[in-house]
Write a protein that holds these residues in place. Structure first.
Motif, PDB file in Angstrom:
ATOM      1  N   THR A  38       0.828  -1.195   0.000  1.00  0.00           N
ATOM      2  CA  THR A  38       0.000   0.000   0.000  1.00  0.00           C
ATOM      3  C   THR A  38       0.869   1.255   0.000  1.00  0.00           C
ATOM      4  O   THR A  38       2.099   1.163  -0.019  1.00  0.00           O
ATOM      5  N   GLY A  43      -4.068   4.517  -0.530  1.00  0.00           N
ATOM      6  CA  GLY A  43      -4.262   3.231   0.125  1.00  0.00           C
ATOM      7  C   GLY A  43      -5.705   2.827   0.356  1.00  0.00           C
ATOM      8  O   GLY A  43      -5.981   1.679   0.687  1.00  0.00           O
ATOM      9  N   THR A  44      -6.636   3.785   0.198  1.00  0.00           N
ATOM     10  CA  THR A  44      -8.076   3.482   0.251  1.00  0.00           C
ATOM     11  C   THR A  44      -8.711   4.274  -0.891  1.00  0.00           C
ATOM     12  O   THR A  44      -8.078   5.178  -1.452  1.00  0.00           O
ATOM     13  N   HIS A  75      -6.777   5.182   6.105  1.00  0.00           N
ATOM     14  CA  HIS A  75      -5.875   4.087   5.731  1.00  0.00           C
ATOM     15  C   HIS A  75      -5.634   3.141   6.912  1.00  0.00           C
ATOM     16  O   HIS A  75      -5.681   1.918   6.775  1.00  0.00           O
ATOM     17  N   VAL A  79      -7.379  -0.373   6.327  1.00  0.00           N
ATOM     18  CA  VAL A  79      -6.400  -1.289   5.714  1.00  0.00           C
ATOM     19  C   VAL A  79      -5.339  -1.777   6.711  1.00  0.00           C
ATOM     20  O   VAL A  79      -5.183  -2.986   6.916  1.00  0.00           O
ATOM     21  N   CYS A  92       4.327  -0.370   3.311  1.00  0.00           N
ATOM     22  CA  CYS A  92       3.713   0.908   2.944  1.00  0.00           C
ATOM     23  C   CYS A  92       4.742   1.890   2.355  1.00  0.00           C
ATOM     24  O   CYS A  92       5.756   2.187   2.994  1.00  0.00           O
TER      25      CYS A  92
END
Ligand code: TYD
Length: 203
Positions: A38, A43-44, A75, A79, A92
Motif C-alpha cells: 500500500t 491506500g483506500t 488508511h 487497511v 507501505c
C-alpha cells in the motif's frame, strides 16, 4: 498465527524508494508471507481521491497536513490495522515520517502540531521497521527529472525544499535508531536488495 510486520518506506522524491518497495513486496511474497502492499497518501478509495487533490491543488500548508492525516486515518482504519490484526505484513510506500519530513521540514509547519495529529490519528501505532532511502538532493533530482514527464506539486519543488526534507528525515533517523534503518540509496539496486534481505532476516 505468526505476527505480521509493518514496514514503511521513506525518502526524498527520486531516491528510488518506490522501486525498492515493489521489490520488497515481491520478495516477501516469495518468502511465503501474506503481504498488503500500500501507499500514502492513498491506500483506500477515499485516500486516493485525497492524494489526487494533494498532488495537484495549491493549498495552505496546514490544509495539506490535515488532508495527509485525514487520508492516513482512513488508511489505518480500513487497511493497516485490520491487516496487522490478521497477522499479515503491511508494506507501505511512505507513512507518518513523510508528514514530519515534508510538512514539518520542507514547509516549516510546527513540529508540535504534527505530533498532536500523529498522536490523534495513530496512538501507539508505529511501523516495526522504517527503511529510509537517502541520497544527495542533486542525485535524487537528476533521477527524478529523468524518470518523470509530468512532475506533481511536490516533485516541482526546488532543491532547497528537498534539502530541508532530507535534513528532517535524517533527524528522524537519528532520533529513532531502533526503528529507522538508513539506506545509502546511491548504491546499485542489487546491493540494496541484498542489504534489505539482511535487514528483513533480523526483524
Ligand atoms: P510519492 O511516494 O513520491 O509518490 P510517487 O512515487 O508516485 O511520486 O508520494 C507523493 C508525494 O507526497 C511525495 O512528494 C511526498 C508527499 N507526501 C507528503 O508531503 N506528506 C506525507 O505525509 C506523505 C505521505 C507524502
Amino acid at each position: 498465527m505468526t505476527r505480521g510486520r509493518f514496514i514503511s518506506f521513506e525518502g526524498i522524491d527520486g531516491a528510488g524508494k518506490s522501486t525498492q518497495h515493489a521489490w520488497m513486496v515481491d520478495y516477501l511474497r516469495r518468502q511465503g508471507h501474506v503481504v498488503v502492499a500500500t501507499r500514502e497518501p492513498g491506500g483506500t478509495a477515499l485516500g486516493e481521491k485525497l492524494r489526487t487533490l494533494l498532488l495537484s491543488d495549491a493549498m495552505h500548508l496546514e490544509t495539506e497536513a490535515l488532508l495527509m492525516f485525514a487520508a492516513r486515518r482512513e488508511h489505518v482504519a480500513q487497511v493497516i490495522a485490520p491487516a496487522l490484526a490478521r497477522g499479515e505484513w503491511v508494506v507501505c510506500d511512505r507513512f507518518v515520517d513523510a508528514s514530519f519530513a515534508y510538512q514539518g521540514g520542507g514547509r516549516g509547519l510546527d513540529w508540535k502540531k504534527l505530533e498532536a495529529l500523529a498522536q490523534w490519528v495513530l496512538g501507539d501505532l508505529q511501523p516495526d521497521l522504517t527503511l529510509l532511502f537517502d541520497a544527495p538532493v542533486e542525485i535524487a533530482q537528476r533521477r527524478l527529472h529523468a524518470a518523470t514527464a509530468n512532475p506533481d506539486r511536490f516533485e516541482q519543488e526546488q532543491a532547497a525544499f528537498f534539502e530541508k526534507v532530507r535534513a528532517a528525515y535524517l533527524r528522524i533517523a537519528a532520533e529513532n535508531p531502533g526503528r529507522v534503518r538508513l539506506i545509502d540509496a546511491t548504491q546499485t539496486p542489487d546491493n540494496i536488495n541484498k542489504l534489505l534481505e539482511n535487514i528483513i532476516a533480523t526483524i
